[in-house]
Design a protein around this motif. Structure first.
Motif, PDB file in Angstrom:
ATOM      1  N   HIS A   1       0.837  -1.198   0.000  1.00 54.88           N
ATOM      2  CA  HIS A   1       0.000   0.000   0.000  1.00 54.88           C
ATOM      3  C   HIS A   1       0.874   1.251   0.000  1.00 54.88           C
ATOM      4  CE1 HIS A   1      -3.758  -2.240   1.291  1.00 54.88           C
ATOM      5  NE2 HIS A   1      -2.812  -3.114   1.560  1.00 54.88           N
ATOM      6  N   PHE A   2       0.379   2.269  -0.679  1.00 49.92           N
ATOM      7  CA  PHE A   2       1.066   3.558  -0.731  1.00 49.92           C
ATOM      8  C   PHE A   2       0.355   4.548   0.188  1.00 49.92           C
ATOM      9  CE2 PHE A   2       1.465   7.835  -2.647  1.00 49.92           C
ATOM     10  CZ  PHE A   2       2.850   7.986  -2.548  1.00 49.92           C
ATOM     11  N   ASP A   3       1.141   5.259   0.984  1.00 48.32           N
ATOM     12  CA  ASP A   3       0.604   6.258   1.905  1.00 48.32           C
ATOM     13  C   ASP A   3       0.449   7.586   1.163  1.00 48.32           C
ATOM     14  OD1 ASP A   3      -0.047   7.958   3.939  1.00 48.32           O
ATOM     15  OD2 ASP A   3       1.620   7.393   5.257  1.00 48.32           O
ATOM     16  N   ARG A   4      -0.777   7.985   0.903  1.00 44.99           N
ATOM     17  CA  ARG A   4      -1.046   9.203   0.148  1.00 44.99           C
ATOM     18  C   ARG A   4      -0.983  10.453   1.020  1.00 44.99           C
ATOM     19  NH1 ARG A   4      -6.421   8.831  -2.030  1.00 44.99           N
ATOM     20  NH2 ARG A   4      -5.879   9.832  -3.999  1.00 44.99           N
ATOM     21  N   GLY A   5      -0.806  10.283   2.325  1.00 44.59           N
ATOM     22  CA  GLY A   5      -0.654  11.427   3.212  1.00 44.59           C
ATOM     23  C   GLY A   5      -1.481  11.297   4.474  1.00 44.59           C
ATOM     24  N   ALA A   6      -0.836  11.586   5.622  1.00 37.18           N
ATOM     25  CA  ALA A   6      -1.527  11.460   6.907  1.00 37.18           C
ATOM     26  C   ALA A   6      -2.723  12.398   6.996  1.00 37.18           C
ATOM     27  CB  ALA A   6      -0.545  11.737   8.045  1.00 37.18           C
ATOM     28  N   HIS A   7      -2.701  13.501   6.243  1.00 38.62           N
ATOM     29  CA  HIS A   7      -3.821  14.449   6.294  1.00 38.62           C
ATOM     30  C   HIS A   7      -5.108  13.861   5.717  1.00 38.62           C
ATOM     31  CE1 HIS A   7      -2.306  14.897   2.203  1.00 38.62           C
ATOM     32  NE2 HIS A   7      -3.409  15.539   1.873  1.00 38.62           N
ATOM     33  N   LEU A   8      -4.993  12.730   5.017  1.00 39.60           N
ATOM     34  CA  LEU A   8      -6.179  12.075   4.458  1.00 39.60           C
ATOM     35  C   LEU A   8      -6.745  11.004   5.386  1.00 39.60           C
ATOM     36  CD1 LEU A   8      -5.049  11.665   0.737  1.00 39.60           C
ATOM     37  CD2 LEU A   8      -6.561  13.403   1.693  1.00 39.60           C
ATOM     38  N   SER A   9      -6.088  10.775   6.512  1.00 39.36           N
ATOM     39  CA  SER A   9      -6.555   9.752   7.445  1.00 39.36           C
ATOM     40  C   SER A   9      -7.902  10.128   8.029  1.00 39.36           C
ATOM     41  CB  SER A   9      -5.541   9.563   8.579  1.00 39.36           C
ATOM     42  OG  SER A   9      -6.006   8.592   9.499  1.00 39.36           O
ATOM     43  N   GLU A  10      -8.771   9.142   8.183  1.00 35.96           N
ATOM     44  CA  GLU A  10     -10.097   9.374   8.740  1.00 35.96           C
ATOM     45  C   GLU A  10     -10.202   8.899  10.184  1.00 35.96           C
ATOM     46  OE1 GLU A  10     -12.758   7.559   5.964  1.00 35.96           O
ATOM     47  OE2 GLU A  10     -12.748   9.304   4.632  1.00 35.96           O
ATOM     48  N   GLY A  11      -9.037   8.677  10.824  1.00 34.51           N
ATOM     49  CA  GLY A  11      -9.049   8.286  12.221  1.00 34.51           C
ATOM     50  C   GLY A  11      -8.149   7.092  12.480  1.00 34.51           C
ATOM     51  N   PRO A  12      -8.094   6.627  13.729  1.00 36.42           N
ATOM     52  CA  PRO A  12      -7.186   5.525  14.097  1.00 36.42           C
ATOM     53  C   PRO A  12      -7.492   4.214  13.384  1.00 36.42           C
ATOM     54  CG  PRO A  12      -8.726   6.034  15.880  1.00 36.42           C
ATOM     55  CD  PRO A  12      -8.849   7.133  14.879  1.00 36.42           C
ATOM     56  N   GLN A  13      -8.704   4.073  12.879  1.00 38.58           N
ATOM     57  CA  GLN A  13      -9.057   2.851  12.146  1.00 38.58           C
ATOM     58  C   GLN A  13      -8.488   2.861  10.726  1.00 38.58           C
ATOM     59  OE1 GLN A  13     -11.060   5.386  12.504  1.00 38.58           O
ATOM     60  NE2 GLN A  13     -12.024   5.781  10.524  1.00 38.58           N
ATOM     61  N   CYS A  14      -7.908   3.970  10.317  1.00 41.22           N
ATOM     62  CA  CYS A  14      -7.386   4.103   8.948  1.00 41.22           C
ATOM     63  C   CYS A  14      -5.972   3.529   8.885  1.00 41.22           C
ATOM     64  CB  CYS A  14      -7.392   5.567   8.527  1.00 41.22           C
ATOM     65  SG  CYS A  14      -6.909   5.823   6.814  1.00 41.22           S
ATOM     66  N   VAL A  15      -5.895   2.237   8.659  1.00 40.93           N
ATOM     67  CA  VAL A  15      -4.624   1.526   8.545  1.00 40.93           C
ATOM     68  C   VAL A  15      -4.616   0.796   7.209  1.00 40.93           C
ATOM     69  CG1 VAL A  15      -4.268   1.295  11.032  1.00 40.93           C
ATOM     70  CG2 VAL A  15      -5.598  -0.430   9.818  1.00 40.93           C
ATOM     71  N   PRO A  16      -3.474   0.280   6.762  1.00 42.02           N
ATOM     72  CA  PRO A  16      -3.427  -0.330   5.424  1.00 42.02           C
ATOM     73  C   PRO A  16      -4.497  -1.376   5.138  1.00 42.02           C
ATOM     74  CG  PRO A  16      -1.211  -0.056   6.256  1.00 42.02           C
ATOM     75  CD  PRO A  16      -2.142   0.349   7.364  1.00 42.02           C
ATOM     76  N   ASP A  17      -4.949  -2.093   6.162  1.00 38.72           N
ATOM     77  CA  ASP A  17      -5.937  -3.138   5.891  1.00 38.72           C
ATOM     78  C   ASP A  17      -7.343  -2.588   5.695  1.00 38.72           C
ATOM     79  OD1 ASP A  17      -5.964  -2.438   8.583  1.00 38.72           O
ATOM     80  OD2 ASP A  17      -6.721  -4.375   9.231  1.00 38.72           O
ATOM     81  N   HIS A  18      -7.504  -1.262   5.733  1.00 44.88           N
ATOM     82  CA  HIS A  18      -8.799  -0.667   5.431  1.00 44.88           C
ATOM     83  C   HIS A  18      -8.677   0.354   4.304  1.00 44.88           C
ATOM     84  CE1 HIS A  18      -9.712  -2.321   9.432  1.00 44.88           C
ATOM     85  NE2 HIS A  18     -10.957  -2.376   8.997  1.00 44.88           N
ATOM     86  N   SER A  19      -7.727   0.137   3.416  1.00 44.02           N
ATOM     87  CA  SER A  19      -7.440   1.153   2.398  1.00 44.02           C
ATOM     88  C   SER A  19      -8.579   1.350   1.409  1.00 44.02           C
ATOM     89  CB  SER A  19      -6.158   0.805   1.636  1.00 44.02           C
ATOM     90  OG  SER A  19      -6.335  -0.365   0.881  1.00 44.02           O
TER      91      SER A  19
END
Length: 351
Positions: free
Chosen positions: A194-212
């Motif tokens: 998985h590619f990290d498109r930026g922490a500013h796009l995270s929707e919370g602590p549940q936003c980890v690679p297995d929920h991309s």
């Protein structure tokens, strides 16, 4: 429809899709892989599939040991169509930045040759050394009990725990990180990159690679499948030898390297958008306001063009009905944009 804002990374060099495809093939040819041409979207001699939905379709009998070829390693780029059956992205097309009916899968293969360690190392080297993607922007997932693959990522590649995730339990009905082409056939655990498109796009602590698929921060770009089993109606049995089947969407990889928020903003789609805008007389703001319809038309134009090129014609059943369905949906969205004259031929000429 809105698109996320990305922070450009000066370390990532933009490459056109044609160059990405060429470099992928050359990378694996230099490592002993035979370049195999893309197969037709109509599977040859396989009654279990309506369309070629993955790179492994033309290698199915090789993976089971029913067919032997002159090579043990292969590299290819395969046109795939997912509009029916187990792998079906039809309803997501146009709504998300990453789903398509037709897409191009870059793949490398090992038939009883190398296995998990080499597959992971090859993938990491291509992404970070050949393409120059910073390693700290990559993450990996592994199947729940695949400790060997996890140890390679952790101990040899050096991924930290926060960029690794374990998931999937196929026997409990959770197919994540366990891949199979259809209800029967070769299958096995997999490791996704998985590619990290930026922490500013995270929707919370549940936003980890297995929920991309549900969080815009993470984008799955490469799936490394470790073929160990043959799924039969009565259950899974071991294959005669272990193999590697990897698949990386060219459209997604192009979005990473071109640093655009959507696959539809890459050079694989922008010429189609441009021609349609020209036909409609739309400016950039009008395009953005109607992006959903533009994306449906661009995606379906590619699918229709390659289906017809592979001999499928509109009809009332089977493959022809799917083609007809794609054409009708694209034309409907053209009508929503105000186009009453024929336009699909113009789209096909750009494709």
């Amino acid at each position: 429809m809105s698109t996320p804002t990305l922070d450009r990374d000066p370390r990532i060099a933009a490459l056109p899709a044609d160059e990405i495809r060429r470099r992928f093939v050359e990378f694996f040819e230099e490592r002993g892989h035979t370049h195999v041409a893309s197969a037709s979207l109509v599977p040859a001699g396989d009654q279990t599939l309506l369309f070629t939905n993955a790179g492994m379709v033309q290698f199915k009998d090789v993976l089971t040991g029913a067919e032997t070829r002159s090579y043990k390693r292969a590299v290819d780029y395969q046109r795939c169509l997912r509009v029916a059956g187990k792998h079906n992205d039809f309803e997501e097309v146009g709504r998300t930045p990453r789903h398509h009916t037709l897409f191009e899968m870059l793949g490398n293969w090992s038939f009883g040759d190398y296995f998990k360690r080499e597959a992971i190392q090859y993938a990491w080297d291509f992404l970070t050394r050949d393409l120059g993607i910073p390693g700290e922007r990559l993450a990996a997932t592994t199947y729940k009990d695949d400790e060997f693959a996890r140890s390679v990522w952790r101990d040899e590649i050096g991924l930290p725990p926060e960029r690794m995730a374990q998931w999937g339990d196929v026997d409990a009905g959770d197919d994540h990180n366990f891949w199979r082409m259809a209800d029967t056939g070769p299958c096995g655990p997999c490791s996704e990159i998985h590619f990290d498109r930026g922490a500013h796009l995270s929707e919370g602590p549940q936003c980890v690679p297995d929920h991309s698929e549900h969080c815009p921060r993470w984008l799955e770009i490469w799936n490394l499948v470790f073929m160990e089993f043959d799924q039969r109606p009565e259950g899974r049995v071991p294959l005669p030898f272990t193999s590697v089947d990897t698949g990386m969407g060219l459209e997604r990889l192009a979005s990473v390297l071109q640093q655009v928020p959507s696959n539809y903003d890459t050079d694989l789609f922008t010429p189609i958008h441009a021609r349609l805008r020209e036909l409609l007389g739309h400016d950039p703001d009008e395009f953005e306001a109607e992006r959903f319809s533009y994306q449906v038309i661009a995606d379906h134009s590619r699918a229709v063009t390659f289906l017809i090129a592979d001999g499928v014609l509109p009809s009332n059943e089977g493959r022809g009905y799917v083609l007809r369905k794609l054409m009708r949906r694209a034309i409907r969205h053209g009508r929503l944009l105000g186009r009453t004259e024929p336009f699909m031929g113009e789209m096909a000429s750009v494709v």
